[in-house]
Design a protein around this motif. Structure first.
Motif, PDB file in Angstrom:
ATOM      1  N   VAL A 317       0.856  -1.182   0.000  1.00  0.00           N
ATOM      2  CA  VAL A 317       0.000   0.000   0.000  1.00  0.00           C
ATOM      3  C   VAL A 317       0.895   1.236   0.000  1.00  0.00           C
ATOM      4  CG1 VAL A 317      -1.927  -1.102   1.206  1.00  0.00           C
ATOM      5  CG2 VAL A 317      -0.132   0.040   2.530  1.00  0.00           C
ATOM      6  N   TYR A 318       0.297   2.375  -0.383  1.00  0.00           N
ATOM      7  CA  TYR A 318       0.980   3.665  -0.280  1.00  0.00           C
ATOM      8  C   TYR A 318       0.543   4.311   1.029  1.00  0.00           C
ATOM      9  CZ  TYR A 318       2.198   3.299  -5.232  1.00  0.00           C
ATOM     10  OH  TYR A 318       2.705   2.892  -6.445  1.00  0.00           O
ATOM     11  N   ILE A 319       1.505   4.697   1.846  1.00  0.00           N
ATOM     12  CA  ILE A 319       1.179   5.384   3.095  1.00  0.00           C
ATOM     13  C   ILE A 319       1.775   6.792   3.056  1.00  0.00           C
ATOM     14  CG2 ILE A 319       1.154   3.207   4.362  1.00  0.00           C
ATOM     15  CD1 ILE A 319       3.778   4.248   5.730  1.00  0.00           C
ATOM     16  N   VAL A 320       1.221   7.681   3.856  1.00  0.00           N
ATOM     17  CA  VAL A 320       1.753   9.030   4.029  1.00  0.00           C
ATOM     18  C   VAL A 320       2.367   9.090   5.423  1.00  0.00           C
ATOM     19  CG1 VAL A 320       1.209  11.477   4.116  1.00  0.00           C
ATOM     20  CG2 VAL A 320       0.012   9.998   2.487  1.00  0.00           C
ATOM     21  N   ASP A 321       3.674   9.343   5.479  1.00  0.00           N
ATOM     22  CA  ASP A 321       4.360   9.323   6.770  1.00  0.00           C
ATOM     23  C   ASP A 321       4.154  10.635   7.526  1.00  0.00           C
ATOM     24  OD1 ASP A 321       6.028  11.171   5.566  1.00  0.00           O
ATOM     25  OD2 ASP A 321       7.678   9.751   5.238  1.00  0.00           O
ATOM     26  N   LYS A 322       4.834  10.783   8.644  1.00  0.00           N
ATOM     27  CA  LYS A 322       4.662  11.964   9.487  1.00  0.00           C
ATOM     28  C   LYS A 322       5.125  13.245   8.806  1.00  0.00           C
ATOM     29  CE  LYS A 322       5.072   9.339  13.770  1.00  0.00           C
ATOM     30  NZ  LYS A 322       5.827   9.125  15.028  1.00  0.00           N
ATOM     31  N   GLU A 323       6.006  13.123   7.807  1.00  0.00           N
ATOM     32  CA  GLU A 323       6.492  14.295   7.074  1.00  0.00           C
ATOM     33  C   GLU A 323       5.659  14.541   5.809  1.00  0.00           C
ATOM     34  OE1 GLU A 323      10.564  13.521   6.303  1.00  0.00           O
ATOM     35  OE2 GLU A 323      11.178  13.667   8.408  1.00  0.00           O
ATOM     36  N   LYS A 325       5.146  12.583   3.340  1.00  0.00           N
ATOM     37  CA  LYS A 325       5.775  12.010   2.152  1.00  0.00           C
ATOM     38  C   LYS A 325       5.218  10.605   1.908  1.00  0.00           C
ATOM     39  CE  LYS A 325      10.100  14.614   2.351  1.00  0.00           C
ATOM     40  NZ  LYS A 325      11.587  14.520   2.400  1.00  0.00           N
ATOM     41  N   VAL A 326       5.155  10.262   0.633  1.00  0.00           N
ATOM     42  CA  VAL A 326       4.590   8.963   0.252  1.00  0.00           C
ATOM     43  C   VAL A 326       5.646   7.877   0.402  1.00  0.00           C
ATOM     44  CG1 VAL A 326       3.569   7.625  -1.620  1.00  0.00           C
ATOM     45  CG2 VAL A 326       2.990  10.046  -1.350  1.00  0.00           C
ATOM     46  N   GLN A 327       5.250   6.781   1.006  1.00  0.00           N
ATOM     47  CA  GLN A 327       6.128   5.623   1.149  1.00  0.00           C
ATOM     48  C   GLN A 327       5.375   4.366   0.709  1.00  0.00           C
ATOM     49  OE1 GLN A 327       9.208   6.028   1.958  1.00  0.00           O
ATOM     50  NE2 GLN A 327       9.148   8.130   2.751  1.00  0.00           N
ATOM     51  N   ILE A 328       6.139   3.404   0.189  1.00  0.00           N
ATOM     52  CA  ILE A 328       5.562   2.093  -0.145  1.00  0.00           C
ATOM     53  C   ILE A 328       5.710   1.181   1.065  1.00  0.00           C
ATOM     54  CG2 ILE A 328       5.855   0.024  -1.549  1.00  0.00           C
ATOM     55  CD1 ILE A 328       6.555   1.763  -3.887  1.00  0.00           C
ATOM     56  N   ARG A 329       4.613   0.554   1.471  1.00  0.00           N
ATOM     57  CA  ARG A 329       4.648  -0.323   2.640  1.00  0.00           C
ATOM     58  C   ARG A 329       4.198  -1.743   2.245  1.00  0.00           C
ATOM     59  NH1 ARG A 329       3.806   0.589   7.966  1.00  0.00           N
ATOM     60  NH2 ARG A 329       5.189   2.368   7.610  1.00  0.00           N
ATOM     61  N   PRO A 330       5.124  -2.715   2.259  1.00  0.00           N
ATOM     62  CA  PRO A 330       4.717  -4.108   2.015  1.00  0.00           C
ATOM     63  C   PRO A 330       3.824  -4.598   3.154  1.00  0.00           C
ATOM     64  CG  PRO A 330       7.087  -3.833   1.771  1.00  0.00           C
ATOM     65  CD  PRO A 330       6.583  -2.591   2.433  1.00  0.00           C
TER      66      PRO A 330
END
Length: 381
Positions: A317-323, A325-330
């Protein structure tokens, strides 16, 4: 001269025009994405497995004496009750055998009277030595032999009576009777291989459900590790889905789990029992059984559209971190529940998962997360 001047000034003016356009070009905007915040909820986990119905009781009707079928009393496909007469075998020879045994018993009992009286007299005479010991022993032996003969004849009478009773073939159980394999006039033999007919009790009815030992062990592990809790009294409840996809209206109960593994399929059989008052379920039907595994009190569910797969088929999934920013999360997914995935690993409570706007983002990009609401969901439809 004027033409030369224009040729010199035109490129300069054009360059100034381009420079002015570049100064007016707007700054790139941060893309906006809709996100859902991860939370847990309590759900009842179920497993859908194939099953097949089988009768609660089944009786293969065979004759216990030989003879000619005189009469068939039942209607094929009807319901019969235990004790109801199904066939009549010609009883003539068995009635004669019964009468003969009774007559022989009567003769022996009549003879017993004189033998008993003689034995009682000899008992008195032997006390005063009026007869020899040998004469007394002979009379005593004759008396005891007569008693034994009477017991044997009584057994013969009972046996003849039983055989006579077997000429009426009755239903051992209540249930639905099938077709008759013989007609009036057919010769049948005692305990023959071919059944005359068959009775099946269909209310209640069994459903046999094979489950792989691997799935069974994984379920046991989840229960042992506390990821699943027993659903109490409802744990053994089972629902059915019929062949046409409709739900069977009545719930069943899980009866037992077989302890023998089928070597050809690597599965064990679970047996459930269902009420069947209207006869909807028939023996041999293929159904889908919905079995309750337990309750997951901290389940993480996400909409199916937020889950993507890489080239190897692994979900992420694509998550939005605390900053922001988009991150990929397995992630690891267990199963689908309705239109959502049950996530077993990879997400934590409070994290933000992108549900809309993935076309405008890439890993590491700065985004503006906006909560995804039910109102937006309806508008997107």
């Amino acid at each position: 001269m004027r033409i030369k001047l224009m040729l010199i000034l035109f490129p300069l003016l054009f360059a100034l025009f381009l420079l002015g356009c570049e100064k007016k070009k707007p700054m790139p905007q941060i893309p906006e994405v809709s996100v859902i915040k991860i939370d847990t909820e309590e759900i009842l986990l179920t497993t859908e497995l194939p099953g097949r119905t089988s009768p609660y009781k089944i009786a293969e009707i065979r004759p216990q004496v030989s003879g000619i079928i005189l009469k068939r009393y039942f209607t094929e496909g009807s319901n019969v009750k235990a004790g109801e007469v199904l066939y009549q075998i010609d009883p003539a020879q068995y009635k004669a055998a019964y009468d003969n045994a009774k007559a022989a018993l009567s003769r022996a009992e009549a003879n017993l009277q004189s033998v008993k009286a003689k034995y009682e007299r000899y008992q008195e005479l032997i006390k005063v030595n009026a007869i020899s010991k040998q004469e007394f022993d002979d009379v005593k032996a004759q008396y005891e032999q007569t008693l034994s003969e009477i017991e044997a004849l009584k057994a013969q009478v009972r046996n003849a009576q039983i055989n006579l009773g077997y000429t009426k073939i009755t239903a051992p159980i209540s249930g639905r009777i099938g077709k008759s394999n013989v007609t009036e006039g057919a010769l049948v033999t005692a305990y023959q291989a071919q059944e005359l007919t068959r009775i099946q009790q269909l209310d209640p009815i069994y459903v046999d459900i094979p489950q792989s030992t691997k799935e069974l062990r994984e379920l046991e592990k989840r229960l042992e590790q506390g990821r699943l809790k027993y659903a109490g009294k409802e744990q053994n409840k089972v629902k059915l889905i019929l062949e046409d996809g409709t739900d069977y209206p009545l719930e069943g109960t899980l009866q037992f789990k077989d302890v023998t593994v089928d070597p050809t399929t690597g599965s064990v059989t679970l047996r459930a029992i269902f009420p069947n008052p209207k006869g909807i379920l028939l023996p041999g039907m293929f159904v889908r059984a919905v079995i309750r595994e337990g309750i997951n009190k901290k389940a993480i569910l996400v909409p199916q559209q937020v889950v993507f797969r890489d080239t190897k088929g692994n979900p992420f999934v694509y998550i939005v971190d605390k900053e922001n920013k988009v991150q990929i999360r397995p992630i690891q997914v267990d199963r689908t529940i309705g239109d959502r995935w049950l996530v077993s690993e990879g997400l934590e409570v409070g994290e933000q998962v992108v549900i809309e706007g993935v076309q405008r983002i890439m890993p590491g990009a700065q985004v503006k997360p906006v909560p995804y609401t039910e109102q937006k969901k309806e508008q997107s439809r």
